[in-house]
Write a protein that holds these residues in place. Structure first.
Motif, PDB file in Angstrom:
ATOM      1  N   MET A 193      90.800  38.830  11.396  1.00  0.00           N
ATOM      2  CA  MET A 193      90.296  38.863  10.817  1.00  0.00           C
ATOM      3  C   MET A 193      88.877  39.583  11.033  1.00  0.00           C
ATOM      4  SD  MET A 193      86.924  35.680   9.603  1.00  0.00           S
ATOM      5  CE  MET A 193      86.985  35.664   7.513  1.00  0.00           C
ATOM      6  N   PRO A 194      88.192  40.375  10.813  1.00  0.00           N
ATOM      7  CA  PRO A 194      87.248  40.564  12.098  1.00  0.00           C
ATOM      8  C   PRO A 194      85.910  39.606  13.275  1.00  0.00           C
ATOM      9  CG  PRO A 194      87.232  41.302   9.865  1.00  0.00           C
ATOM     10  CD  PRO A 194      88.347  41.042   9.859  1.00  0.00           C
ATOM     11  N   ASP A 195      85.634  40.253  13.798  1.00  0.00           N
ATOM     12  CA  ASP A 195      84.478  40.205  14.556  1.00  0.00           C
ATOM     13  C   ASP A 195      83.004  40.444  13.465  1.00  0.00           C
ATOM     14  OD1 ASP A 195      85.669  39.213  16.860  1.00  0.00           O
ATOM     15  OD2 ASP A 195      85.596  40.743  17.774  1.00  0.00           O
ATOM     16  N   VAL A 196      82.459  39.123  13.598  1.00  0.00           N
ATOM     17  CA  VAL A 196      81.285  39.219  12.358  1.00  0.00           C
ATOM     18  C   VAL A 196      80.260  39.152  13.167  1.00  0.00           C
ATOM     19  CG1 VAL A 196      80.175  38.270  10.649  1.00  0.00           C
ATOM     20  CG2 VAL A 196      82.060  38.297  10.464  1.00  0.00           C
ATOM     21  N   ARG A 197      79.338  39.879  13.247  1.00  0.00           N
ATOM     22  CA  ARG A 197      78.089  40.402  13.814  1.00  0.00           C
ATOM     23  C   ARG A 197      76.969  39.376  13.579  1.00  0.00           C
ATOM     24  NH1 ARG A 197      75.349  45.851  15.066  1.00  0.00           N
ATOM     25  NH2 ARG A 197      73.002  44.814  16.821  1.00  0.00           N
ATOM     26  N   ARG A 198      76.429  38.413  14.317  1.00  0.00           N
ATOM     27  CA  ARG A 198      75.691  37.839  13.386  1.00  0.00           C
ATOM     28  C   ARG A 198      73.991  38.050  14.761  1.00  0.00           C
ATOM     29  NH1 ARG A 198      76.229  31.640  11.874  1.00  0.00           N
ATOM     30  NH2 ARG A 198      77.334  32.798  10.716  1.00  0.00           N
ATOM     31  N   ILE A 199      72.986  38.147  13.691  1.00  0.00           N
ATOM     32  CA  ILE A 199      71.468  38.081  13.727  1.00  0.00           C
ATOM     33  C   ILE A 199      70.938  36.806  14.031  1.00  0.00           C
ATOM     34  CG2 ILE A 199      69.951  39.478  13.516  1.00  0.00           C
ATOM     35  CD1 ILE A 199      72.685  41.461  14.581  1.00  0.00           C
ATOM     36  N   ALA A 200      70.433  36.737  15.226  1.00  0.00           N
ATOM     37  CA  ALA A 200      68.913  35.317  14.547  1.00  0.00           C
ATOM     38  C   ALA A 200      70.171  34.232  14.534  1.00  0.00           C
ATOM     39  CB  ALA A 200      67.725  35.743  13.921  1.00  0.00           C
ATOM     40  N   GLY A 201      71.139  34.192  15.102  1.00  0.00           N
ATOM     41  CA  GLY A 201      72.178  32.961  14.479  1.00  0.00           C
ATOM     42  C   GLY A 201      72.068  32.727  13.232  1.00  0.00           C
ATOM     43  N   ARG A 202      71.937  33.191  12.123  1.00  0.00           N
ATOM     44  CA  ARG A 202      71.859  32.807  11.317  1.00  0.00           C
ATOM     45  C   ARG A 202      72.401  34.607  10.173  1.00  0.00           C
ATOM     46  NH1 ARG A 202      65.812  31.750   8.153  1.00  0.00           N
ATOM     47  NH2 ARG A 202      67.067  31.817   6.126  1.00  0.00           N
ATOM     48  N   TYR A 203      71.985  35.617  10.496  1.00  0.00           N
ATOM     49  CA  TYR A 203      72.547  36.739   9.662  1.00  0.00           C
ATOM     50  C   TYR A 203      73.565  37.368   9.605  1.00  0.00           C
ATOM     51  CZ  TYR A 203      67.741  36.282   8.418  1.00  0.00           C
ATOM     52  OH  TYR A 203      66.110  35.336   7.281  1.00  0.00           O
ATOM     53  N   GLU A 204      74.319  37.490   8.960  1.00  0.00           N
ATOM     54  CA  GLU A 204      75.910  37.680   9.297  1.00  0.00           C
ATOM     55  C   GLU A 204      75.998  39.295   8.754  1.00  0.00           C
ATOM     56  OE1 GLU A 204      78.925  34.969   7.356  1.00  0.00           O
ATOM     57  OE2 GLU A 204      78.422  33.471   9.185  1.00  0.00           O
ATOM     58  N   LEU A 205      76.203  40.100   9.400  1.00  0.00           N
ATOM     59  CA  LEU A 205      75.995  41.951   9.166  1.00  0.00           C
ATOM     60  C   LEU A 205      78.134  41.810   8.984  1.00  0.00           C
ATOM     61  CD1 LEU A 205      74.394  42.957  11.981  1.00  0.00           C
ATOM     62  CD2 LEU A 205      73.691  42.938   9.724  1.00  0.00           C
ATOM     63  N   LEU A 206      77.933  41.457   7.694  1.00  0.00           N
ATOM     64  CA  LEU A 206      79.039  43.003   6.699  1.00  0.00           C
ATOM     65  C   LEU A 206      80.300  43.622   6.873  1.00  0.00           C
ATOM     66  CD1 LEU A 206      78.804  39.734   4.092  1.00  0.00           C
ATOM     67  CD2 LEU A 206      79.766  38.782   6.426  1.00  0.00           C
ATOM     68  N   GLU A 207      78.968  44.686   6.254  1.00  0.00           N
ATOM     69  CA  GLU A 207      79.328  45.995   5.709  1.00  0.00           C
ATOM     70  C   GLU A 207      78.003  47.004   6.244  1.00  0.00           C
ATOM     71  OE1 GLU A 207      81.315  48.582   2.290  1.00  0.00           O
ATOM     72  OE2 GLU A 207      80.796  46.887   1.964  1.00  0.00           O
ATOM     73  N   GLN A 208      78.113  48.464   6.915  1.00  0.00           N
ATOM     74  CA  GLN A 208      76.141  48.627   6.765  1.00  0.00           C
ATOM     75  C   GLN A 208      76.574  50.027   5.087  1.00  0.00           C
ATOM     76  OE1 GLN A 208      76.535  51.992  10.008  1.00  0.00           O
ATOM     77  NE2 GLN A 208      75.232  53.206   8.847  1.00  0.00           N
TER      78      GLN A 208
END
Length: 66
Positions: free
Chosen positions: A1-16
């Motif tokens: 599974m790829p690393d998930v970037r998380r912003i502000a502890g709640r928003y997971e960035l899935l795909e640009q």
């Protein structure tokens, strides 16, 4: 599974999925509210210009009203 970037502890960035002069827009997931979201990451250069700062405020206000 790829690393998930998380912003502000709640928003997971899935795909640009878009980008422009002020930043990039990502398809994301809000882990707190358990729903899909769009997250706009603003480039640091976009907030250093007074003109762009006024534009960002106007855009934010328009989005809040919608």
């Amino acid at each position: 599974m790829p690393d998930v970037r998380r912003i502000a502890g709640r928003y997971e960035l899935l795909e640009q999925f878009s980008h422009g002069g002020m930043g990039d827009v990502w398809r994301g997931y809000d882990a707190v509210l358990d729903r899909p979201v769009a997250v706009k990451l603003i480039r640091p250069q976009a907030v250093t210009s007074p003109h762009r700062s006024r534009r960002r405020c106007a855009t934010s206000e328009a989005a809040a009203v919608s």
